[in-house]
Design a protein around this motif. Structure first.
Motif, PDB file in Angstrom:
ATOM      1  N   GLN A  29      -2.113   1.899  -1.257  1.00 47.42           N
ATOM      2  CA  GLN A  29      -1.852   2.174   0.150  1.00 47.42           C
ATOM      3  C   GLN A  29      -1.125   3.492   0.350  1.00 47.42           C
ATOM      4  O   GLN A  29      -1.170   4.063   1.435  1.00 47.42           O
ATOM      5  N   GLN A  31      -1.537   6.242  -1.579  1.00 45.29           N
ATOM      6  CA  GLN A  31      -2.254   7.405  -2.091  1.00 45.29           C
ATOM      7  C   GLN A  31      -2.714   8.270  -0.930  1.00 45.29           C
ATOM      8  O   GLN A  31      -3.079   7.764   0.123  1.00 45.29           O
ATOM      9  N   SER A  32      -2.702   9.567  -1.128  1.00 44.92           N
ATOM     10  CA  SER A  32      -3.172  10.481  -0.090  1.00 44.92           C
ATOM     11  C   SER A  32      -4.682  10.367   0.035  1.00 44.92           C
ATOM     12  O   SER A  32      -5.396  10.273  -0.957  1.00 44.92           O
ATOM     13  N   SER A  33      -5.151  10.381   1.273  1.00 38.27           N
ATOM     14  CA  SER A  33      -6.595  10.324   1.505  1.00 38.27           C
ATOM     15  C   SER A  33      -7.218  11.688   1.221  1.00 38.27           C
ATOM     16  O   SER A  33      -6.529  12.702   1.122  1.00 38.27           O
ATOM     17  N   LYS A  34      -8.553  11.699   1.100  1.00 41.87           N
ATOM     18  CA  LYS A  34      -9.291  12.944   0.882  1.00 41.87           C
ATOM     19  C   LYS A  34     -10.648  12.838   1.567  1.00 41.87           C
ATOM     20  O   LYS A  34     -11.099  11.752   1.925  1.00 41.87           O
ATOM     21  N   ARG A  35     -11.300  13.980   1.751  1.00 44.63           N
ATOM     22  CA  ARG A  35     -12.567  14.015   2.480  1.00 44.63           C
ATOM     23  C   ARG A  35     -13.624  13.115   1.847  1.00 44.63           C
ATOM     24  O   ARG A  35     -14.410  12.467   2.547  1.00 44.63           O
ATOM     25  N   ASP A  37     -13.374  10.331   0.663  1.00 47.42           N
ATOM     26  CA  ASP A  37     -13.191   8.908   0.956  1.00 47.42           C
ATOM     27  C   ASP A  37     -14.144   8.435   2.051  1.00 47.42           C
ATOM     28  O   ASP A  37     -14.325   7.232   2.237  1.00 47.42           O
ATOM     29  N   ALA A 169      -7.950   7.903   8.320  1.00 45.55           N
ATOM     30  CA  ALA A 169      -7.611   7.275   7.034  1.00 45.55           C
ATOM     31  C   ALA A 169      -6.352   6.420   7.166  1.00 45.55           C
ATOM     32  O   ALA A 169      -5.627   6.483   8.164  1.00 45.55           O
ATOM     33  N   ASN A 170      -6.064   5.625   6.124  1.00 45.98           N
ATOM     34  CA  ASN A 170      -4.884   4.760   6.130  1.00 45.98           C
ATOM     35  C   ASN A 170      -3.572   5.532   6.206  1.00 45.98           C
ATOM     36  O   ASN A 170      -2.559   5.000   6.660  1.00 45.98           O
ATOM     37  N   ASP A 171      -3.600   6.791   5.764  1.00 48.07           N
ATOM     38  CA  ASP A 171      -2.383   7.615   5.835  1.00 48.07           C
ATOM     39  C   ASP A 171      -2.350   8.472   7.098  1.00 48.07           C
ATOM     40  O   ASP A 171      -1.624   9.456   7.186  1.00 48.07           O
ATOM     41  N   LYS A 173      -4.556  10.489   8.352  1.00 45.96           N
ATOM     42  CA  LYS A 173      -5.208  11.792   8.298  1.00 45.96           C
ATOM     43  C   LYS A 173      -6.593  11.665   8.951  1.00 45.96           C
ATOM     44  O   LYS A 173      -7.221  10.605   8.898  1.00 45.96           O
ATOM     45  N   TYR A 175     -10.633  12.990   9.530  1.00 44.10           N
ATOM     46  CA  TYR A 175     -11.749  13.640   8.852  1.00 44.10           C
ATOM     47  C   TYR A 175     -12.978  13.603   9.760  1.00 44.10           C
ATOM     48  O   TYR A 175     -13.426  12.516  10.144  1.00 44.10           O
TER      49      TYR A 175
END
Length: 202
Positions: A29, A31-35, A37, A169-171, A173, A175
């Motif tokens: 939970q 972890q940083s999100s990324k594109r 994902d 995202a969960n953090d 962020k 996209y």
């Protein structure tokens, strides 16, 4: 005595397994999100596309809303019968038909916050015809910023095939769903900052 030791060992194994599982959830939970994902969506090949901009997207949208998927309905097939005397009716007459059929997907959404316009706390998103080719794979709990307009049946629909969708995202962020050049600067932007960008553009 042996039975007691055995029970202690079993409990210790259970406790260790449980702790590892909880730790895994906690780490996941945070972890940083990324594109990568999220999927990159592409418009239907049947569309004739023109270059657009963020400003145009904001301008043509009646509502820009942070929302969450509550329920996904089955795809329906509907019949379209144009009003007599309209251009559609005349075009259909030339083709020798009186109606056509199209598919529609209904998704029940929960409003979190409107950034432009207003909408009910619970509303329905309609993804219609060619837009189904480029729609996200909606799942309960998925979060979005969506650019919408009112549909003919009182629900709401996306104003463009792909650029209407921004994944959250969960953090927290953001996209963009598509690959529009103007949208790439928003990749990984904080949700509150993205909302501020919208407000400043309205």
């Amino acid at each position: 005595m042996i039975k007691v030791k055995k029970n202690i060992i079993i409990f210790a194994v259970f406790l260790t397994t449980f702790s590892i599982a909880i730790l895994g959830i906690f780490v996941g939970q945070n972890q940083s999100s990324k594109r990568s994902d999220f999927p990159i969506l592409h418009p239907s090949p049947a569309y004739i596309l023109k270059d657009s901009s963020f400003e145009e997207l904001i301008d043509i949208s009646e509502v820009l809303v942070e929302c969450e998927v509550a329920r996904v309905h089955s795809i329906e097939t509907r019949e379209f019968i144009p009003e007599p005397g309209t251009q559609e009716a005349m075009a259909y007459e030339k083709m020798g038909i009186t109606s056509s059929f199209y598919k529609i997907l209904k998704i029940d959404m929960i409003k979190k916050e409107c950034v432009k316009g207003n909408i009910d706390e619970f509303f329905t998103l309609s993804v219609v015809a060619l837009n189904l080719d480029s729609a996200p794979d909606f799942k309960i709990g998925d979060r979005f910023i969506m650019a919408l307009k009112e549909y003919i049946d009182g629900s709401y629909t996306n104003v463009t095939s792909v650029s209407s969708y921004f994944f959250i995202a969960n953090d927290d962020k953001v996209y963009p769903a598509g690959e529009d050049p103007w949208a790439q600067r928003f990749n990984g932007m904080n949700l509150s900052e993205f909302k501020q960008e919208i407000i400043e553009t309205i």
